[in-house]
Enzyme design. Sequence first.
Site, PDB file in Angstrom:
ATOM      1  CE  LYS A  50      42.588  71.862  16.779  1.00 36.64           C
ATOM      2  NZ  LYS A  50      43.517  72.424  15.773  1.00 36.64           N
ATOM      3  N   GLY A  51      37.349  67.429  15.824  1.00 33.54           N
ATOM      4  CA  GLY A  51      36.269  67.077  14.905  1.00 33.54           C
ATOM      5  C   GLY A  51      34.879  66.957  15.502  1.00 33.54           C
ATOM      6  CD  GLU A 105      36.381  60.307  17.482  1.00 35.66           C
ATOM      7  OE1 GLU A 105      36.037  61.343  16.877  1.00 35.66           O
ATOM      8  OE2 GLU A 105      37.553  59.888  17.454  1.00 35.66           O
ATOM      9  CG  ASP A 109      39.018  55.534   8.595  1.00 36.02           C
ATOM     10  OD1 ASP A 109      38.310  54.835   7.855  1.00 36.02           O
ATOM     11  OD2 ASP A 109      40.139  55.946   8.246  1.00 36.02           O
ATOM     12  CG  PHE A 158      38.772  62.379   3.466  1.00 32.92           C
ATOM     13  CD1 PHE A 158      39.570  61.696   4.380  1.00 32.92           C
ATOM     14  CD2 PHE A 158      38.567  63.738   3.642  1.00 32.92           C
ATOM     15  CE1 PHE A 158      40.156  62.362   5.461  1.00 32.92           C
ATOM     16  CE2 PHE A 158      39.135  64.411   4.716  1.00 32.92           C
ATOM     17  CZ  PHE A 158      39.938  63.721   5.625  1.00 32.92           C
ATOM     18  CB  VAL A 159      32.953  62.885   4.686  1.00 29.87           C
ATOM     19  CG1 VAL A 159      32.335  61.833   3.776  1.00 29.87           C
ATOM     20  CG2 VAL A 159      33.275  62.302   6.049  1.00 29.87           C
ATOM     21  CG  ASP A 165      40.363  68.407   9.657  1.00 29.20           C
ATOM     22  OD1 ASP A 165      39.990  67.377  10.217  1.00 29.20           O
ATOM     23  OD2 ASP A 165      41.568  68.651   9.432  1.00 29.20           O
ATOM     24  NE  ARG A 171      38.934  71.326  12.477  1.00 26.19           N
ATOM     25  CZ  ARG A 171      39.300  70.066  12.668  1.00 26.19           C
ATOM     26  NH1 ARG A 171      38.382  69.140  12.772  1.00 26.19           N
ATOM     27  NH2 ARG A 171      40.565  69.723  12.751  1.00 26.19           N
TER      28      ARG A 171
HETATM   29  P1  IMP Z   1      40.805  56.196  13.015  1.00 18.55           P
HETATM   30  O1  IMP Z   1      41.791  56.071  14.134  1.00 18.55           O
HETATM   31  O2  IMP Z   1      41.330  55.676  11.731  1.00 18.55           O
HETATM   32  O3  IMP Z   1      39.444  55.610  13.355  1.00 18.55           O
HETATM   33  O4  IMP Z   1      40.695  57.729  12.743  1.00 18.55           O
HETATM   34  C1  IMP Z   1      39.639  58.451  13.102  1.00 18.55           C
HETATM   35  C2  IMP Z   1      39.967  59.924  13.058  1.00 18.55           C
HETATM   36  O5  IMP Z   1      40.536  60.321  11.801  1.00 18.55           O
HETATM   37  C3  IMP Z   1      38.670  60.677  13.215  1.00 18.55           C
HETATM   38  O6  IMP Z   1      38.433  60.976  14.562  1.00 18.55           O
HETATM   39  C4  IMP Z   1      38.896  61.898  12.344  1.00 18.55           C
HETATM   40  O7  IMP Z   1      39.452  62.922  13.132  1.00 18.55           O
HETATM   41  C5  IMP Z   1      39.885  61.465  11.285  1.00 18.55           C
HETATM   42  N1  IMP Z   1      39.177  61.097  10.030  1.00 18.55           N
HETATM   43  C6  IMP Z   1      38.981  59.857   9.562  1.00 18.55           C
HETATM   44  N2  IMP Z   1      38.274  59.871   8.410  1.00 18.55           N
HETATM   45  C7  IMP Z   1      38.004  61.168   8.146  1.00 18.55           C
HETATM   46  C8  IMP Z   1      37.264  61.827   7.082  1.00 18.55           C
HETATM   47  O8  IMP Z   1      36.697  61.229   6.145  1.00 18.55           O
HETATM   48  N3  IMP Z   1      37.206  63.178   7.167  1.00 18.55           N
HETATM   49  C9  IMP Z   1      37.811  63.885   8.162  1.00 18.55           C
HETATM   50  N4  IMP Z   1      38.459  63.298   9.190  1.00 18.55           N
HETATM   51  C10 IMP Z   1      38.570  61.949   9.180  1.00 18.55           C
HETATM   52 MG    MG Z   2      38.144  62.716  15.542  1.00 14.84          MG
END
Ligand code: IMP
Ligand code: MG
Length: 182
Positions: A50-51, A105, A109, A158-159, A165, A171
């Site tokens: 949803k982000g 996206e 992360d 973390f943001v 969210d 959000r």
């Molecule tokens: P990844 O697979 O570790 O790259 O995870 C990415 C997903 O985790 C993103 O699409 C976000 O939905 C969530 N996420 C990662 N870091 C944050 C953050 O700091 N705040 C909120 N959501 C996050």
């Molecule tokens: Mg995401």
Amino acid sequence: MISSNNGYERQIGKILFNENSIDTHVTRLADEISSDYIEINDLILICVLKGAAIFLADILRKLKIPVTIDYMAISSYEATKSTGIVRLIKDLDVDIKDKHVLIIEDIVDTGLTLNYLIKNLKTREPKTVEVCTLLDRPRRRIADINIKYVGFEIPDMFVIGYGLDYNGYYRQLPYIAELNAT
Ligand code: IMP
Ligand code: MG
């Protein structure tokens, strides 16, 4: 202002990017995409729910080329996160074969979610698959991902806000802030 029940306000930490700054960078990204894809008339933006919904809504209205949109939803469980195994919750409605695809996206992360998504999409034989992320946190990267468009690079924090969210909340904030978890 939202009422401060249950410490809602207290968890909103330092503002990293305000509305103006986000707008400037979203405009920059939209201009880059518009010029890079000027020759292409079948670009599909894929929003990762949803982000990225708010980011998509804003960048979409700044693009100067014809595009179509679609949505995907995936969940990454903590237990499986390190392996990058994620579950597809909602698939695309459209066929992307021979189309140009740009994934929208909110944040990259570890890159594991995106790694899964890109591999999954590539089996459908699109012409190209590129990534546009609002935020990039390269410090925690595990999967090597080629990200073509980045709004902001952020340090290891973390943001929340602008679609991102914490436990489903925040959000709606029009800015991006650090989460104050203490
Ligand atoms: P990844 O697979 O570790 O790259 O995870 C990415 C997903 O985790 C993103 O699409 C976000 O939905 C969530 N996420 C990662 N870091 C944050 C953050 O700091 N705040 C909120 N959501 C996050
Ligand atoms: Mg995401």
